[in-house]
Design a protein around this motif. Structure first.
Motif, PDB file in Angstrom:
ATOM      1  N   ALA A 176      42.951  32.151  36.692  1.00 22.28           N
ATOM      2  CA  ALA A 176      43.106  30.698  36.665  1.00 22.28           C
ATOM      3  C   ALA A 176      44.582  30.309  36.674  1.00 22.28           C
ATOM      4  N   GLU A 177      45.398  31.030  35.908  1.00 25.07           N
ATOM      5  CA  GLU A 177      46.830  30.724  35.865  1.00 25.07           C
ATOM      6  C   GLU A 177      47.508  31.042  37.191  1.00 25.07           C
ATOM      7  N   ILE A 178      47.096  32.134  37.831  1.00 18.27           N
ATOM      8  CA  ILE A 178      47.655  32.480  39.143  1.00 18.27           C
ATOM      9  C   ILE A 178      47.276  31.410  40.151  1.00 18.27           C
ATOM     10  N   GLY A 179      46.021  30.974  40.108  1.00 23.28           N
ATOM     11  CA  GLY A 179      45.572  29.924  41.019  1.00 23.28           C
ATOM     12  C   GLY A 179      46.355  28.643  40.837  1.00 23.28           C
ATOM     13  N   ALA A 180      46.624  28.277  39.593  1.00 27.16           N
ATOM     14  CA  ALA A 180      47.392  27.062  39.329  1.00 27.16           C
ATOM     15  C   ALA A 180      48.831  27.212  39.827  1.00 27.16           C
ATOM     16  N   ALA A 181      49.410  28.385  39.633  1.00 21.40           N
ATOM     17  CA  ALA A 181      50.794  28.604  40.050  1.00 21.40           C
ATOM     18  C   ALA A 181      50.941  28.620  41.570  1.00 21.40           C
ATOM     19  N   LEU A 182      49.943  29.148  42.270  1.00 27.15           N
ATOM     20  CA  LEU A 182      50.021  29.274  43.728  1.00 27.15           C
ATOM     21  C   LEU A 182      49.237  28.190  44.461  1.00 27.15           C
ATOM     22  N   PHE A 183      48.655  27.256  43.704  1.00 24.71           N
ATOM     23  CA  PHE A 183      47.873  26.154  44.278  1.00 24.71           C
ATOM     24  C   PHE A 183      46.698  26.665  45.105  1.00 24.71           C
ATOM     25  N   LEU A 184      45.974  27.623  44.533  1.00 26.56           N
ATOM     26  CA  LEU A 184      44.785  28.192  45.167  1.00 26.56           C
ATOM     27  C   LEU A 184      43.632  28.115  44.186  1.00 26.56           C
ATOM     28  N   SER A 185      42.416  28.196  44.703  1.00 26.49           N
ATOM     29  CA  SER A 185      41.248  28.182  43.825  1.00 26.49           C
ATOM     30  C   SER A 185      41.098  29.541  43.160  1.00 26.49           C
ATOM     31  N   GLU A 186      40.376  29.539  42.058  1.00 26.49           N
ATOM     32  CA  GLU A 186      40.180  30.782  41.318  1.00 26.49           C
ATOM     33  C   GLU A 186      39.381  31.791  42.137  1.00 26.49           C
ATOM     34  N   SER A 187      38.438  31.316  42.944  1.00 28.07           N
ATOM     35  CA  SER A 187      37.660  32.248  43.769  1.00 28.07           C
ATOM     36  C   SER A 187      38.537  32.893  44.842  1.00 28.07           C
ATOM     37  N   THR A 188      39.512  32.162  45.372  1.00 26.35           N
ATOM     38  CA  THR A 188      40.447  32.742  46.342  1.00 26.35           C
ATOM     39  C   THR A 188      41.298  33.811  45.672  1.00 26.35           C
ATOM     40  N   ILE A 189      41.719  33.551  44.450  1.00 26.94           N
ATOM     41  CA  ILE A 189      42.508  34.538  43.702  1.00 26.94           C
ATOM     42  C   ILE A 189      41.668  35.787  43.454  1.00 26.94           C
ATOM     43  N   LYS A 190      40.397  35.602  43.121  1.00 28.52           N
ATOM     44  CA  LYS A 190      39.526  36.750  42.891  1.00 28.52           C
ATOM     45  C   LYS A 190      39.402  37.596  44.152  1.00 28.52           C
ATOM     46  N   THR A 191      39.336  36.943  45.303  1.00 34.57           N
ATOM     47  CA  THR A 191      39.266  37.667  46.572  1.00 34.57           C
ATOM     48  C   THR A 191      40.544  38.460  46.800  1.00 34.57           C
ATOM     49  N   HIS A 192      41.702  37.825  46.564  1.00 32.60           N
ATOM     50  CA  HIS A 192      42.974  38.522  46.739  1.00 32.60           C
ATOM     51  C   HIS A 192      43.085  39.707  45.782  1.00 32.60           C
ATOM     52  N   VAL A 193      42.672  39.508  44.523  1.00 31.30           N
ATOM     53  CA  VAL A 193      42.733  40.598  43.546  1.00 31.30           C
ATOM     54  C   VAL A 193      41.830  41.742  43.985  1.00 31.30           C
ATOM     55  N   SER A 194      40.665  41.420  44.488  1.00 30.97           N
ATOM     56  CA  SER A 194      39.751  42.451  44.976  1.00 30.97           C
ATOM     57  C   SER A 194      40.375  43.224  46.132  1.00 30.97           C
ATOM     58  N   ASN A 195      41.013  42.517  47.054  1.00 25.51           N
ATOM     59  CA  ASN A 195      41.682  43.183  48.185  1.00 25.51           C
ATOM     60  C   ASN A 195      42.831  44.064  47.698  1.00 25.51           C
ATOM     61  N   ILE A 196      43.595  43.579  46.728  1.00 28.43           N
ATOM     62  CA  ILE A 196      44.709  44.360  46.178  1.00 28.43           C
ATOM     63  C   ILE A 196      44.187  45.633  45.533  1.00 28.43           C
ATOM     64  N   LEU A 197      43.127  45.517  44.743  1.00 30.94           N
ATOM     65  CA  LEU A 197      42.552  46.689  44.088  1.00 30.94           C
ATOM     66  C   LEU A 197      42.076  47.708  45.114  1.00 30.94           C
ATOM     67  N   PHE A 198      41.478  47.239  46.190  1.00 33.71           N
ATOM     68  CA  PHE A 198      40.993  48.137  47.243  1.00 33.71           C
ATOM     69  C   PHE A 198      42.161  48.816  47.958  1.00 33.71           C
ATOM     70  N   LYS A 199      43.157  48.017  48.337  1.00 31.95           N
ATOM     71  CA  LYS A 199      44.280  48.558  49.113  1.00 31.95           C
ATOM     72  C   LYS A 199      45.150  49.513  48.292  1.00 31.95           C
ATOM     73  N   LEU A 200      45.246  49.300  46.995  1.00 29.87           N
ATOM     74  CA  LEU A 200      46.040  50.181  46.146  1.00 29.87           C
ATOM     75  C   LEU A 200      45.188  51.260  45.476  1.00 29.87           C
ATOM     76  N   ASP A 201      43.895  51.290  45.805  1.00 25.92           N
ATOM     77  CA  ASP A 201      42.951  52.272  45.274  1.00 25.92           C
ATOM     78  C   ASP A 201      42.991  52.289  43.745  1.00 25.92           C
ATOM     79  N   ALA A 202      42.809  51.104  43.176  1.00 22.71           N
ATOM     80  CA  ALA A 202      42.828  50.953  41.723  1.00 22.71           C
ATOM     81  C   ALA A 202      41.522  50.323  41.274  1.00 22.71           C
ATOM     82  N   LYS A 203      41.150  50.610  40.027  1.00 21.76           N
ATOM     83  CA  LYS A 203      39.913  50.047  39.493  1.00 21.76           C
ATOM     84  C   LYS A 203      40.160  48.850  38.592  1.00 21.76           C
ATOM     85  N   ARG A 204      41.380  48.743  38.075  1.00 20.24           N
ATOM     86  CA  ARG A 204      41.728  47.637  37.179  1.00 20.24           C
ATOM     87  C   ARG A 204      43.026  47.002  37.619  1.00 20.24           C
TER      88      ARG A 204
END
Length: 148
Positions: free
Chosen positions: A105-133
């Motif tokens: 929520a804080e990232i979304g507010a800082a970047l002017f994006l919705s929380e669901s968009t942030i969740k998508t980006h976080v999911s992509n980051i986790l996949f691309k960096l091969d991380a679980k958390r």
């Protein structure tokens, strides 16, 4: 949520009681229908204004801006390392905010994006960096030189 349901349930109960009492008055012939309906309209208008003001006050109290923690200088990104990991510019911004310890929520507010968009980006980051958390993703980004 429970208080809203109970509040509306109480309002419906009051409305039913009001109409039941007005029906008794009409049966006796002591009140006109227009007066009863106007009284009900004024009553519920006042209740609506009261509830709206109260909710706006509580919302204003919870929406007070909180200063985000200052980003350490060690979080400046390396564009070449980010491209080699396959991260987009926006995902890199989200990764920086994750490294600062911000919530979705804080990232979304800082970047002017919705929380669901942030969740998508976080999911992509986790996949691309091969991380679980999120913390593992930040550690992997620092190890690859994406974040310093």
């Amino acid at each position: 949520m429970r208080s809203v349901v109970l509040g509306f349930g109480g309002l419906i109960l009051l409305l039913l009681l009001f109409f039941r009492l007005s029906a008794l008055q009409l049966w006796r012939g002591e009140a006109r229908l227009e007066v009863v309906v106007a009284g009900a309209a004024v009553l519920f208008f006042c209740i609506g204004v009261f509830v709206n003001r109260r909710s706006l006050r509580s919302q204003a109290a919870t929406d007070t801006p909180v200063a985000a923690p200052a980003a350490p200088a060690s979080l400046s990104p390396d564009a070449g390392a980010a491209q080699s990991a396959g991260l987009t510019a926006r995902e890199l911004e989200v990764l920086q905010k994750m490294a600062e310890g911000l919530s979705n929520a804080e990232i979304g507010a800082a970047l002017f994006l919705s929380e669901s968009t942030i969740k998508t980006h976080v999911s992509n980051i986790l996949f691309k960096l091969d991380a679980k958390r999120r913390t593992a993703a930040v550690q992997a980004a620092r190890a690859r030189g994406i974040l310093f």
